[in-house]
Scaffold this active site. Structure first.
Site, mmCIF file in Angstrom:
data_model
loop_
_atom_site.group_PDB
_atom_site.id
_atom_site.type_symbol
_atom_site.label_atom_id
_atom_site.label_comp_id
_atom_site.label_asym_id
_atom_site.label_seq_id
_atom_site.Cartn_x
_atom_site.Cartn_y
_atom_site.Cartn_z
ATOM 1 N N TRP A 148 -3.625 -2.065 -1.458
ATOM 2 C CA TRP A 148 -3.565 -3.355 -2.139
ATOM 3 C C TRP A 148 -4.200 -4.333 -1.156
ATOM 4 O O TRP A 148 -3.651 -4.607 -0.097
ATOM 5 C CB TRP A 148 -2.118 -3.744 -2.451
ATOM 6 C CG TRP A 148 -2.041 -4.988 -3.284
ATOM 7 C CD1 TRP A 148 -2.135 -5.066 -4.654
ATOM 8 C CD2 TRP A 148 -1.855 -6.324 -2.823
ATOM 9 N NE1 TRP A 148 -2.024 -6.379 -5.057
ATOM 10 C CE2 TRP A 148 -1.853 -7.179 -3.952
ATOM 11 C CE3 TRP A 148 -1.691 -6.904 -1.567
ATOM 12 C CZ2 TRP A 148 -1.693 -8.547 -3.876
ATOM 13 C CZ3 TRP A 148 -1.540 -8.288 -1.483
ATOM 14 C CH2 TRP A 148 -1.531 -9.091 -2.624
ATOM 15 N N HIS A 200 8.369 -34.125 -21.679
ATOM 16 C CA HIS A 200 8.139 -34.910 -20.455
ATOM 17 C C HIS A 200 6.760 -34.612 -19.858
ATOM 18 O O HIS A 200 6.547 -34.771 -18.666
ATOM 19 C CB HIS A 200 9.252 -34.636 -19.446
ATOM 20 C CG HIS A 200 10.586 -35.091 -19.939
ATOM 21 N ND1 HIS A 200 10.947 -36.411 -19.992
ATOM 22 C CD2 HIS A 200 11.625 -34.394 -20.473
ATOM 23 C CE1 HIS A 200 12.158 -36.513 -20.512
ATOM 24 N NE2 HIS A 200 12.589 -35.305 -20.810
ATOM 25 N N GLU A 244 11.179 -15.494 -17.528
ATOM 26 C CA GLU A 244 10.890 -14.066 -17.382
ATOM 27 C C GLU A 244 9.920 -13.590 -18.486
ATOM 28 O O GLU A 244 9.006 -12.817 -18.232
ATOM 29 C CB GLU A 244 12.215 -13.280 -17.401
ATOM 30 C CG GLU A 244 12.119 -11.776 -17.546
ATOM 31 C CD GLU A 244 11.319 -11.081 -16.448
ATOM 32 O OE1 GLU A 244 10.913 -11.730 -15.467
ATOM 33 O OE2 GLU A 244 11.059 -9.876 -16.606
ATOM 34 N N ARG A 246 2.083 1.246 -6.460
ATOM 35 C CA ARG A 246 2.348 0.251 -5.406
ATOM 36 C C ARG A 246 1.084 -0.471 -4.955
ATOM 37 O O ARG A 246 1.139 -1.460 -4.254
ATOM 38 C CB ARG A 246 2.945 0.965 -4.204
ATOM 39 C CG ARG A 246 4.345 1.383 -4.462
ATOM 40 C CD ARG A 246 4.888 2.139 -3.314
ATOM 41 N NE ARG A 246 6.312 1.925 -3.277
ATOM 42 C CZ ARG A 246 6.950 1.240 -2.337
ATOM 43 N NH1 ARG A 246 6.302 0.731 -1.337
ATOM 44 N NH2 ARG A 246 8.236 1.096 -2.392
ATOM 45 N N LYS A 249 6.237 -11.894 -17.838
ATOM 46 C CA LYS A 249 5.861 -10.571 -18.348
ATOM 47 C C LYS A 249 4.509 -10.640 -19.046
ATOM 48 O O LYS A 249 3.643 -9.792 -18.852
ATOM 49 C CB LYS A 249 6.900 -10.109 -19.342
ATOM 50 C CG LYS A 249 7.900 -9.058 -19.178
ATOM 51 C CD LYS A 249 8.141 -8.190 -18.043
ATOM 52 C CE LYS A 249 7.845 -8.644 -16.655
ATOM 53 N NZ LYS A 249 8.875 -8.494 -15.673
ATOM 54 N N GLU A 257 1.481 -11.276 -16.579
ATOM 55 C CA GLU A 257 1.085 -10.205 -15.665
ATOM 56 C C GLU A 257 0.470 -9.008 -16.376
ATOM 57 O O GLU A 257 -0.398 -8.366 -15.817
ATOM 58 C CB GLU A 257 2.234 -9.784 -14.738
ATOM 59 C CG GLU A 257 3.411 -9.159 -15.399
ATOM 60 C CD GLU A 257 4.538 -8.832 -14.417
ATOM 61 O OE1 GLU A 257 4.258 -8.444 -13.283
ATOM 62 O OE2 GLU A 257 5.702 -8.959 -14.815
ATOM 63 N N CYS A 263 0.854 -1.179 0.000
ATOM 64 C CA CYS A 263 0.000 0.000 0.000
ATOM 65 C C CYS A 263 0.894 1.235 0.000
ATOM 66 O O CYS A 263 2.019 1.189 0.476
ATOM 67 C CB CYS A 263 -0.862 0.016 1.254
ATOM 68 S SG CYS A 263 -1.751 -1.523 1.490
ATOM 69 N N LYS A 293 3.473 -2.882 -7.046
ATOM 70 C CA LYS A 293 4.883 -2.835 -7.408
ATOM 71 C C LYS A 293 5.792 -3.438 -6.351
ATOM 72 O O LYS A 293 6.748 -4.121 -6.663
ATOM 73 C CB LYS A 293 5.269 -1.377 -7.670
ATOM 74 C CG LYS A 293 6.696 -1.170 -8.125
ATOM 75 C CD LYS A 293 6.875 -1.613 -9.553
ATOM 76 C CE LYS A 293 8.314 -1.530 -10.010
ATOM 77 N NZ LYS A 293 8.553 -2.347 -11.181
ATOM 78 N N ASN A 306 -0.227 -0.483 6.378
ATOM 79 C CA ASN A 306 0.372 -1.305 5.321
ATOM 80 C C ASN A 306 0.916 -2.554 5.993
ATOM 81 O O ASN A 306 1.731 -2.447 6.903
ATOM 82 C CB ASN A 306 1.508 -0.508 4.654
ATOM 83 C CG ASN A 306 2.255 -1.338 3.626
ATOM 84 O OD1 ASN A 306 1.765 -2.361 3.154
ATOM 85 N ND2 ASN A 306 3.452 -0.889 3.275
ATOM 86 N N GLY A 307 0.450 -3.719 5.578
ATOM 87 C CA GLY A 307 0.957 -4.946 6.193
ATOM 88 C C GLY A 307 -0.185 -5.844 6.620
ATOM 89 O O GLY A 307 -1.315 -5.705 6.146
HETATM 90 C C1 F6R Z 1 7.365 -8.778 -12.191
HETATM 91 C C2 F6R Z 1 7.849 -8.113 -11.003
HETATM 92 C C3 F6R Z 1 7.927 -8.903 -9.739
HETATM 93 C C4 F6R Z 1 9.125 -8.450 -8.885
HETATM 94 C C5 F6R Z 1 9.063 -9.135 -7.510
HETATM 95 C C6 F6R Z 1 10.259 -8.748 -6.647
HETATM 96 O O1 F6R Z 1 7.422 -7.930 -13.291
HETATM 97 O O2 F6R Z 1 8.144 -6.943 -11.001
HETATM 98 O O3 F6R Z 1 7.969 -10.271 -9.978
HETATM 99 O O4 F6R Z 1 10.306 -8.745 -9.539
HETATM 100 O O5 F6R Z 1 7.893 -8.780 -6.855
HETATM 101 O O6 F6R Z 1 10.284 -7.375 -6.424
HETATM 102 P P1 F6R Z 1 11.602 -6.637 -5.996
HETATM 103 O O7 F6R Z 1 12.543 -6.725 -7.164
HETATM 104 O O8 F6R Z 1 11.174 -5.234 -5.705
HETATM 105 O O9 F6R Z 1 12.144 -7.351 -4.813
#
Ligand code: F6R
Length: 608
Positions: free
Chosen positions: A76, A504, A481, A28, A485, A488, A2, A603, A100-101
């Site tokens: 969030w 497999h 990765e 965020r 991408k 998400e 949050c 984020k 937050n938490g």
């Molecule tokens: C995906 C993404 C997340 C972050 C993960 C770790 O695009 O951004 O998978 O990589 O939440 O976040 P950080 O790097 O801030 O520890």
């Protein structure tokens, strides 16, 4: 996760200032937003709305917003659905709080308070803290003592900001969650937030309180901010730092989305990284790492950062011959790993605030293992907690889907591996590596100019049933990765798979509606092409990202994205990754999703 912002000071525009801070933090968490403030008649006002911050702004239109103290929140959701009632701040006629938490013992606390006749308005855990502090105040305890006694009773990691209408003051406290306050001693303003980015351009000095320190904002007074232990004695358990972040970074400029802007920033950031570490401020940190002689390295991280960790692992094993494991932080923290003195824990993170990554770091620290961060946010909790730090220098990343941070994490890892190999003492090796970084930047520049080809492939495939990203060796982390991408931001099912593993089991899923994004770099080329043949034989749609002018692969593919790999060597996977970033971006654009703020995400994941 949050976003939290609080303002106390002489300005009557506190609501505007808090809203501006929340706008910067909206990436965020964006399920709902709200503010509480004390108006010019000393009355507590509360507004909160489900949905994005704009919904709240509409609600506030035409209202009298003159106020010197305000707290605000973007949520969030954890406990309770996305509704106006569950939005923060939570308030009664005595207090207002934002949180937050997660309060792990919220149910027990609620039951106890309900037995005393307290009524709850929301389904959130947060409201239990509001009512707990209120309960203590009603017993006649002063505010600081009420906050302290209540905080001692809650379990789990949380940060709270409390607005106390009786005095108009703001208090904050945290355990295992990000919290920063800042002051401007010229204008006598004091602010608090979950992220220094919200305070950029307003304050000159930042304070990062340690866990269980009560922060008291008293802007306009002699001490703009005071810090107390839970026993109410004054404390200096905080780190102070000059605020040097600029605000301009929050603009999208000519780009339609932050994600696209951040993809385009990569060449410049790559060029700057070697300069920073070989000839600039980063030298000292890298020289320190050059002295490491680890027996084993544990790389731990979450999501995209963990995939960057896989790339770094390959450098450490391939170049340095150091045994290295990559551990998902959320699992590592609850295992009983065999950590020995002489091992090194490396924690990869953009935000430096990811709860599981922080817990993994703490596990290593407790076991006496040296800890190093590869991190973007200077001064973040991870940065402060680790013994040493390598900054990835990606600048602020606003797009929720991480792009430039991944590339910079992997490349910082490459520089770390060079340092551990003793290359810092060898000018020729440094020049060679700088040249390779420059070549990668140049190739990405060229790719970005020609991104229409990727856009047209995206247009042809974006509505297909499912996607397998496949690669072998160094391209396997890139497959993982790439799939992440796409999932998400485009909300389609995608999986990253080691190309040799498909037969497999998962090959049973292949039909004419399934797309294989085949990452075919120069290494293990023939083996990977054979795997593509296997999918083609089952009528899968083949999109290959491979070497320019390779007729065999071109013939096999329904769509072909040619790349020039020469000279890039171990950096080649990062080049392929940019194609994946653009493919995901354009597919999401054709699908019409909210690219910078995909549904259900935030984020910075500050809850476990
Ligand atoms: C995906 C993404 C997340 C972050 C993960 C770790 O695009 O951004 O998978 O990589 O939440 O976040 P950080 O790097 O801030 O520890």
């Amino acid at each position: 996760m949050c976003g939290i912002v609080g303002y106390f000071g002489p300005s009557q525009n506190s609501v505007e200032i808090v809203l501006e801070g929340l706008k910067r933090l909206e990436y965020r968490g964006y399920d709902s937003a709200g503010v509480s403030f004390i108006d010019e008649h000393n009355v507590l006002q509360n507004y909160k709305k489900a949905g994005k911050l704009d919904n709240l702004k509409i609600e506030l239109k035409g209202k009298n917003l003159i106020a010197r103290a305000c707290i605000g929140h973007t949520r969030w959701a954890t406990h309770g659905g996305v509704t106006d009632e569950n939005a923060h701040p939570h308030h009664n006629d005595i207090l207002s709080i934002i949180h937050n938490g997660i309060i792990e013992n919220a149910n027990d606390l609620k039951k106890e308070l309900m037995s005393h006749g307290v009524k709850f308005k929301s389904e959130t855990d947060s409201e239990s803290f509001l009512e707990l502090v209120t309960f203590e105040l009603r017993k006649g305890k002063p505010i600081l003592e009420s906050i302290s006694d209540s905080f001692k009773r809650i379990r789990g990691n949380s940060a709270f900001v409390i607005l106390y209408p009786k005095t108009g003051e703001i208090f904050a406290i945290k355990r295992g969650a990000p919290l920063v306050c800042g002051i401007n001693d010229i204008t006598s303003e004091a602010l608090v937030s979950s992220d220094p980015y919200a305070l950029a351009g307003i304050v000159h000095k930042l304070y990062f309180p340690e866990d269980e320190v009560i922060v008291h904002l008293s802007g306009g007074n002699k001490n703009l901010v005071n810090f107390y232990e839970l026993d109410l004695t004054k404390t200096t358990r905080y780190l102070s730092k000059k605020q040097d972040m600029s605000v301009e970074v929050s603009e999208k400029g000519e780009y339609e989305h932050f994600m696209l802007k951040e993809i385009h920033e990569q060449p410049e950031l790559i060029r700057n990284l070697t300069q920073y570490y070989f000839a600039g401020e980063g030298r000292e940190a890298l020289e320190k790492v050059a002295l490491y002689k680890p027996n084993r390295i544990y790389l731990s991280a979450c999501g995209t950062a963990a995939y960057a960790g896989l790339v770094v692992r390959d450098y450490l094993e391939g170049i340095n011959r150091i045994p290295a494991n990559v551990e998902l932080a959320s699992e590592f923290r609850y295992r009983d790993p065999i950590l020995k003195t002489g091992d090194v824990g490396i924690f990869v993170s953009q935000s430096g605030e990811t709860a599981d990554t922080l817990a993994a770091q703490s596990l290593c620290k407790k076991a006496g293992v040296k800890t190093l961060s590869i991190v973007n946010v200077d001064g973040s909790t991870l940065f402060r907690d680790c013994d040493d730090n390598l900054l990835i220098r990606a600048g602020v990343e606003i797009g929720v889907a991480s792009t430039k941070a991944f590339t910079q994490q992997a490349l910082t890892g490459r520089l770390m591996s060079a340092a551990m190999a003793g290359d810092l003492k060898d000018e020729a090796k440094k020049v060679k590596l700088t040249g390779k970084f420059a070549l990668l930047a140049e190739r990405i520049d060229r790719l970005l100019v020609q991104s229409d080809i990727i856009k047209s492939v995206a247009e042809s495939i974006y509505n297909k049933k499912g996607f397998f990203y496949t690669g072998r060796g160094a391209y396997f982390p890139i497959a993982l990765e790439g799939a992440l991408k796409l999932k998400e931001i485009a909300y389609v099912h995608a999986e990253g798979y080691a190309a040799g593993e498909l037969k497999h089991g998962p090959i049973a899923l292949i039909d004419e509606e399934m797309v294989n994004i085949a990452l075919v770099g120069p290494e293990l080329f023939e083996k990977t092409v054979s795997n593509v043949q296997e999918i083609k034989a089952r009528k899968g749609i083949i999109v290959s990202i491979g070497p320019r002018n390779n007729e065999e692969l071109m013939d096999l593919s329904d769509y072909y994205i040619p790349l020039d790999f020469e000279g890039l060597e171990e950096l080649s996977p990062l080049y392929v990754n940019v194609v994946n970033q653009l493919l995901a971006y354009y597919m999401a654009k054709f699908k019409g999703t909210d690219i910078d703020k995909p549904r259900n995400l935030a984020k910075s994941v500050t809850v476990e």
